[in-house]
Design an enzyme around this catalytic site. Structure first.
Site, short mmCIF file in Angstrom:
data_model
loop_
_atom_site.label_atom_id
_atom_site.label_comp_id
_atom_site.label_asym_id
_atom_site.label_seq_id
_atom_site.Cartn_x
_atom_site.Cartn_y
_atom_site.Cartn_z
N ASN A 49 0.81 -1.23 -0.15
CA ASN A 49 -0.06 0.02 0.02
C ASN A 49 0.87 1.11 -0.01
O ASN A 49 0.49 2.33 -0.69
CB ASN A 49 -0.88 0.10 1.21
CG ASN A 49 -1.78 1.53 1.20
OD1 ASN A 49 -2.62 1.60 0.42
ND2 ASN A 49 -1.66 2.23 2.32
N ASP A 58 0.14 4.61 -5.68
CA ASP A 58 -0.80 5.02 -6.99
C ASP A 58 -0.93 4.07 -7.68
O ASP A 58 0.07 3.52 -8.82
CB ASP A 58 -0.52 6.27 -7.62
CG ASP A 58 -1.52 6.90 -8.53
OD1 ASP A 58 -2.56 5.79 -8.67
OD2 ASP A 58 -1.62 7.71 -8.95
N ASP A 111 -3.08 3.37 -10.09
CA ASP A 111 -3.66 3.69 -11.29
C ASP A 111 -2.63 4.09 -12.04
O ASP A 111 -2.77 4.45 -13.57
CB ASP A 111 -4.52 4.88 -11.28
CG ASP A 111 -5.98 4.52 -10.43
OD1 ASP A 111 -6.32 3.41 -10.60
OD2 ASP A 111 -6.56 5.10 -9.69
N ASP A 170 -1.19 -7.27 2.84
CA ASP A 170 -1.40 -6.58 3.93
C ASP A 170 -2.33 -5.13 3.21
O ASP A 170 -2.17 -4.82 2.28
CB ASP A 170 -0.08 -5.79 4.34
CG ASP A 170 -0.27 -4.66 5.36
OD1 ASP A 170 -0.60 -5.01 6.48
OD2 ASP A 170 0.19 -3.75 5.13
N HIS A 212 -7.33 -0.51 1.55
CA HIS A 212 -6.50 0.59 1.11
C HIS A 212 -6.04 0.84 -0.44
O HIS A 212 -5.52 1.62 -0.66
CB HIS A 212 -5.67 1.17 2.18
CG HIS A 212 -6.18 1.30 3.45
ND1 HIS A 212 -6.92 2.20 4.12
CD2 HIS A 212 -5.76 0.44 4.56
CE1 HIS A 212 -7.16 1.74 5.20
NE2 HIS A 212 -6.33 0.56 5.56
N GLU A 261 -5.68 -9.16 3.96
CA GLU A 261 -6.36 -8.51 5.32
C GLU A 261 -7.28 -7.35 4.78
O GLU A 261 -6.56 -6.13 4.47
CB GLU A 261 -4.93 -7.74 6.03
CG GLU A 261 -5.22 -7.30 7.17
CD GLU A 261 -4.79 -5.80 7.62
OE1 GLU A 261 -4.65 -5.56 8.82
OE2 GLU A 261 -3.71 -5.31 6.80
CA CA Z 1 -3.68 3.13 -0.65
#
Ligand code: CA
Length: 482
Positions: free
Chosen positions: A103, A203, A205, A232, A236, A262
């Site tokens: 993330n 990011d 994208d 993980d 998000h 998760e």
């Molecule tokens: Ca994120």
């Protein structure tokens, strides 16, 4: 994976001495002996320092190999030691799942200047400022690694947000501005949009990012000969990226490459929606069941045990649920603190280790220790693991029919002669329940496997037995002289 059992082989407060991979290697044989079939290892990439559990991740390609962040090794040891531990685990037929922290990135090598807006932490879609230039920690060129394995360098445009402006020392949630840039779709809707968690938020994208991260996934799986991953913080991360990432790694490693995500939400609807969005390509931890068990442990006899399985993931998607009691985040003092009370842990482990559905995960802290505090539960977990491998076969018939005393029968199967069990737990008084273990078992004498109850039960002509359980405890009844 008949009656497989995962172990989460770490907790938050392990010593920072770099000896952990060696400990894991030495423990491999023992893990096989007690019936562990897979381990989820702690995040093994270089973090912000040797005191970093691994979620403050700096370099995905540094597994304890390069002199970066003032250390070659990670909190757990060197890459060579990690490879040796994995080889040893494989020698004992134990699968290894890598904790993939995708993330965010932490501990950038230098700052960069770019446009950002401040957003409301409770509603990240609500701007709190006009766009203005900030100086953020988003430049990563990994001087200690010098391009080995990947020459990809990270810049501000590979991230969606950050939390610190070096120019004026201000902490806030900054959404990075640029053509086509925004928080991700396909993330949890808490706080408006929960793309941003911490550090520099990646990011997904950005096509260069997606390409690089898929390349890394294949690299790390090959480099360490991994059997799967624990993903993980996926609430998000753009859900479509996760699907694409798993497709890429499985193309490389085979369709059986395992994944568990998760997705930390109590609400079963969120989990169901997520699974549909990723086309059921990953298992998820059964967070709703964890919270049910947490409530039960807090409320004691006032908790209605008939509701223990209500809206658990394992009830909705048994084949995709990793059942667990506690983990490094729910343990005391951690970010999502919701630790199941000690008295309830034997009941909780009895439930997840003996029921038919779900892929149970035993927490290191519950089996070994948290910090220097030895766990009081290793003996009962050993017994339950033995019961799982010896008796926990066949169909399950539930008896969740009383507010305080509930349980189930496992019928046993032909491949495991004499298997089958009757499981009971009570959050109130001593109790008993008549349960049917099958007419064909009439005349059999059953005893209580954990030793909590000394009496024996003879199965009657109809296949019924009146099985007992102590108040606030569990009972595992099995055939004597199997
Ligand atoms: Ca994120």
């Amino acid at each position: 994976m008949k009656n497989g059992v995962m172990m989460q082989y770490f907790e938050w407060n392990l010593p920072e001495d770099g000896n952990f991979w060696k400990q894991l290697k030495e423990d491999a044989k023992h893990l096989q002996e007690i019936g562990i079939t897979s381990v989820w290892i702690p995040p093994a990439c270089k973090g912000t320092g040797t005191n970093d559990v691994g979620y403050g991740i700096y370099d995905l390609y540094d597994l304890g190999e390069f002199d970066q962040k003032d250390t070659v090794r990670t909190k757990y040891g060197t890459k060579e030691e990690l490879k040796e531990a994995i080889e040893e685990l494989h020698k004992y037929d134990i699968s290894v799942y890598f904790d993939a922290v995708m993330n965010h990135k932490a501990g950038a090598d230098y700052t960069e200047k770019f446009l950002a807006i401040e957003v409301d932490p409770n509603n990240r879609d609500a701007p709190k400022s006009e766009p203005y230039e900030i100086e953020g920690w988003t430049g990563f060129n990994f001087p200690g690694r010098k391009g080995k394995y990947s020459d990809f360098e990270w810049h501000w445009f590979h991230f969606t947000g950050t939390d610190f402006n070096q120019a004026n020392g201000k902490t806030a949630i900054y959404e990075i501005q640029g053509e086509g840039k925004s928080w991700a779709d396909g993330v949890d809707g808490e706080n408006g949009n929960y793309d941003y968690l911490m550090y520099a938020d990646i990011d997904f994208d950005h096509p260069e990012v997606v390409k690089e991260m898929k390349k890394w996934g294949k690299w790390v799986a090959n480099e360490l000969n991994l059997d799967g991953m624990r993903l993980d913080a996926i609430k998000h991360i753009n859900d479509q990226y996760i699907k694409e990432f798993l497709d890429a790694v499985r193309e490389e490693r085979g369709q059986e490459f395992y994944a568990v995500g998760e997705y930390w939400k109590k609400d079963i609807n969120d989990l169901n929606e997520y699974l549909a969005a990723v086309k059921y390509k990953t298992d998820l931890f059964d967070v709703p069941l964890h919270y049910n068990m947490y409530s039960a442990s807090k409320k004691g006899r006032d908790y209605d045990m008939q509701k223990l399985m209500t809206d658990a993931l394992v009830t909705h998607h048994p084949e995709l649920s990793v059942t667990f009691v506690d983990n490094h985040d729910s343990q005391w003092g951690s970010s999502l603190e919701s630790q199941v009370e000690s008295w309830f842990k034997p009941l909780a482990y009895g439930l997840i280790l003996l029921m038919k559905e779900g892929y149970p995960c035993v927490f290191y802290g519950d089996y070994y220790r948290i910090g220097d505090n030895e766990s009081p539960h290793s003996l009962i977990i050993n017994m339950l693991l033995e019961a799982r491998h010896t008796y926990a076969y066949g169909d399950q018939h539930d008896y969740f029919d009383h507010p305080n005393t509930v349980g189930f029968v496992r019928t046993g199967d032909k491949e495991h002669p004499g298997s089958g069990l009757a499981f009971l737990m009570s959050n109130g008084e001593d109790g008993s329940k008549v349960m049917n273990v099958g007419k064909e078992r009439s005349g059999e004498v059953w005893y209580e496997f954990t030793g909590n109850i000394k009496d024996e039960v003879t199965i009657d002509d109809e296949g019924n037995g009146e099985f007992m359980v102590e108040g606030g405890n569990l009972a595992v009844w099995v055939k004597k002289d199997k």
